[in-house]
Design a protein around this motif. Structure first.
Motif, PDB file in Angstrom:
ATOM      1  N   SER A 257     -57.898 -56.141  90.733  1.00 47.74           N
ATOM      2  CA  SER A 257     -57.816 -55.770  92.141  1.00 47.74           C
ATOM      3  C   SER A 257     -58.218 -56.922  93.067  1.00 47.74           C
ATOM      4  CB  SER A 257     -58.735 -54.571  92.416  1.00 47.74           C
ATOM      5  OG  SER A 257     -58.899 -54.371  93.788  1.00 47.74           O
ATOM      6  N   PRO A 258     -57.304 -57.348  93.940  1.00 45.74           N
ATOM      7  CA  PRO A 258     -57.681 -58.395  94.902  1.00 45.74           C
ATOM      8  C   PRO A 258     -58.752 -57.898  95.881  1.00 45.74           C
ATOM      9  CG  PRO A 258     -55.516 -57.503  95.432  1.00 45.74           C
ATOM     10  CD  PRO A 258     -55.919 -56.912  94.111  1.00 45.74           C
ATOM     11  N   ILE A 259     -58.783 -56.601  96.147  1.00 43.54           N
ATOM     12  CA  ILE A 259     -59.788 -56.056  97.064  1.00 43.54           C
ATOM     13  C   ILE A 259     -61.179 -56.151  96.442  1.00 43.54           C
ATOM     14  CG2 ILE A 259     -60.563 -53.940  98.205  1.00 43.54           C
ATOM     15  CD1 ILE A 259     -57.518 -53.222  98.423  1.00 43.54           C
ATOM     16  N   ARG A 260     -61.296 -55.791  95.172  1.00 45.72           N
ATOM     17  CA  ARG A 260     -62.594 -55.904  94.498  1.00 45.72           C
ATOM     18  C   ARG A 260     -63.056 -57.349  94.419  1.00 45.72           C
ATOM     19  NH1 ARG A 260     -63.079 -51.400  89.684  1.00 45.72           N
ATOM     20  NH2 ARG A 260     -62.822 -49.625  91.066  1.00 45.72           N
ATOM     21  N   ALA A 261     -62.135 -58.257  94.174  1.00 41.40           N
ATOM     22  CA  ALA A 261     -62.491 -59.675  94.136  1.00 41.40           C
ATOM     23  C   ALA A 261     -63.030 -60.123  95.493  1.00 41.40           C
ATOM     24  CB  ALA A 261     -61.281 -60.512  93.727  1.00 41.40           C
ATOM     25  N   GLU A 262     -62.395 -59.680  96.576  1.00 41.37           N
ATOM     26  CA  GLU A 262     -62.862 -60.034  97.919  1.00 41.37           C
ATOM     27  C   GLU A 262     -64.230 -59.430  98.223  1.00 41.37           C
ATOM     28  OE1 GLU A 262     -61.810 -62.158 100.139  1.00 41.37           O
ATOM     29  OE2 GLU A 262     -59.860 -62.646  99.268  1.00 41.37           O
ATOM     30  N   ILE A 263     -64.466 -58.194  97.762  1.00 43.93           N
ATOM     31  CA  ILE A 263     -65.770 -57.565  97.971  1.00 43.93           C
ATOM     32  C   ILE A 263     -66.856 -58.357  97.252  1.00 43.93           C
ATOM     33  CG2 ILE A 263     -67.164 -55.521  97.405  1.00 43.93           C
ATOM     34  CD1 ILE A 263     -64.567 -53.856  97.951  1.00 43.93           C
ATOM     35  N   VAL A 264     -66.618 -58.705  96.001  1.00 44.42           N
ATOM     36  CA  VAL A 264     -67.604 -59.488  95.248  1.00 44.42           C
ATOM     37  C   VAL A 264     -67.853 -60.824  95.937  1.00 44.42           C
ATOM     38  CG1 VAL A 264     -68.031 -60.689  93.057  1.00 44.42           C
ATOM     39  CG2 VAL A 264     -67.138 -58.353  93.051  1.00 44.42           C
ATOM     40  N   LYS A 265     -66.805 -61.494  96.350  1.00 46.16           N
ATOM     41  CA  LYS A 265     -66.947 -62.772  97.050  1.00 46.16           C
ATOM     42  C   LYS A 265     -67.772 -62.598  98.316  1.00 46.16           C
ATOM     43  CE  LYS A 265     -64.300 -66.291  99.477  1.00 46.16           C
ATOM     44  NZ  LYS A 265     -62.986 -66.649  99.998  1.00 46.16           N
ATOM     45  N   GLY A 266     -67.513 -61.520  99.073  1.00 47.44           N
ATOM     46  CA  GLY A 266     -68.241 -61.265 100.309  1.00 47.44           C
ATOM     47  C   GLY A 266     -69.711 -60.982 100.091  1.00 47.44           C
ATOM     48  N   VAL A 267     -70.029 -60.180  99.076  1.00 47.24           N
ATOM     49  CA  VAL A 267     -71.435 -59.885  98.774  1.00 47.24           C
ATOM     50  C   VAL A 267     -72.157 -61.163  98.356  1.00 47.24           C
ATOM     51  CG1 VAL A 267     -72.974 -58.664  97.191  1.00 47.24           C
ATOM     52  CG2 VAL A 267     -71.033 -57.464  98.194  1.00 47.24           C
ATOM     53  N   LEU A 268     -71.519 -61.967  97.536  1.00 51.73           N
ATOM     54  CA  LEU A 268     -72.139 -63.227  97.128  1.00 51.73           C
ATOM     55  C   LEU A 268     -72.360 -64.134  98.338  1.00 51.73           C
ATOM     56  CD1 LEU A 268     -70.252 -63.956  93.783  1.00 51.73           C
ATOM     57  CD2 LEU A 268     -72.576 -63.063  94.068  1.00 51.73           C
ATOM     58  N   ALA A 269     -71.399 -64.172  99.241  1.00 51.73           N
ATOM     59  CA  ALA A 269     -71.543 -64.998 100.444  1.00 51.73           C
ATOM     60  C   ALA A 269     -72.722 -64.528 101.299  1.00 51.73           C
ATOM     61  CB  ALA A 269     -70.250 -64.979 101.257  1.00 51.73           C
ATOM     62  N   GLU A 270     -72.895 -63.202 101.409  1.00 51.49           N
ATOM     63  CA  GLU A 270     -74.037 -62.655 102.153  1.00 51.49           C
ATOM     64  C   GLU A 270     -75.362 -63.095 101.554  1.00 51.49           C
ATOM     65  OE1 GLU A 270     -73.580 -58.429 102.185  1.00 51.49           O
ATOM     66  OE2 GLU A 270     -71.900 -58.486 103.593  1.00 51.49           O
ATOM     67  N   LYS A 271     -75.384 -63.356 100.258  1.00 43.69           N
ATOM     68  CA  LYS A 271     -76.597 -63.782  99.550  1.00 43.69           C
ATOM     69  C   LYS A 271     -76.717 -65.306  99.500  1.00 43.69           C
ATOM     70  CE  LYS A 271     -77.636 -59.555  98.304  1.00 43.69           C
ATOM     71  NZ  LYS A 271     -78.831 -58.838  98.701  1.00 43.69           N
ATOM     72  N   GLY A 272     -75.801 -66.011 100.161  1.00 40.98           N
ATOM     73  CA  GLY A 272     -75.869 -67.465 100.228  1.00 40.98           C
ATOM     74  C   GLY A 272     -75.218 -68.194  99.069  1.00 40.98           C
ATOM     75  N   ILE A 273     -74.395 -67.495  98.316  1.00 38.31           N
ATOM     76  CA  ILE A 273     -73.720 -68.107  97.168  1.00 38.31           C
ATOM     77  C   ILE A 273     -72.263 -68.374  97.533  1.00 38.31           C
ATOM     78  CG2 ILE A 273     -72.956 -67.752  94.787  1.00 38.31           C
ATOM     79  CD1 ILE A 273     -75.461 -66.021  94.407  1.00 38.31           C
ATOM     80  N   THR A 274     -71.845 -69.603  97.376  1.00 36.26           N
ATOM     81  CA  THR A 274     -70.457 -69.968  97.626  1.00 36.26           C
ATOM     82  C   THR A 274     -69.599 -69.501  96.464  1.00 36.26           C
ATOM     83  OG1 THR A 274     -71.160 -71.912  98.855  1.00 36.26           O
ATOM     84  CG2 THR A 274     -68.880 -71.875  98.080  1.00 36.26           C
TER      85      THR A 274
END
Length: 68
Positions: free
Chosen positions: A12-29
């Motif tokens: 799922s591209p949506i799940r991938a984007e959610i994971v990327k977004g949560v990681l970004a919120e935590k300061g992880i590129t």
């Protein structure tokens, strides 16, 4: 040159984007690598990648803070 490592894989591209977004919120590129084949989009996955230095932190966040 930074080395990247897969920390999450999904159809799922949506799940991938959610994971990327949560990681970004935590300061992880994080980046998403689209490994779907280009014509029919039947085979392949979306992979979320982080730098090698952030792999353990990213996996911990994904495991404990993200549910689908």
């Amino acid at each position: 040159m930074a080395k990247w490592h897969k920390v999450y894989e999904t159809d799922s591209p949506i799940r991938a984007e959610i994971v990327k977004g949560v990681l970004a919120e935590k300061g992880i590129t994080a980046v998403i690598l689209n490994k779907k084949e280009s014509v029919w989009h039947i085979h392949g996955k979306y992979e979320v990648m982080t730098s090698v230095d952030e792999v353990m932190q990213a996996i911990t966040i994904i495991t404990h803070e993200i549910t689908f």
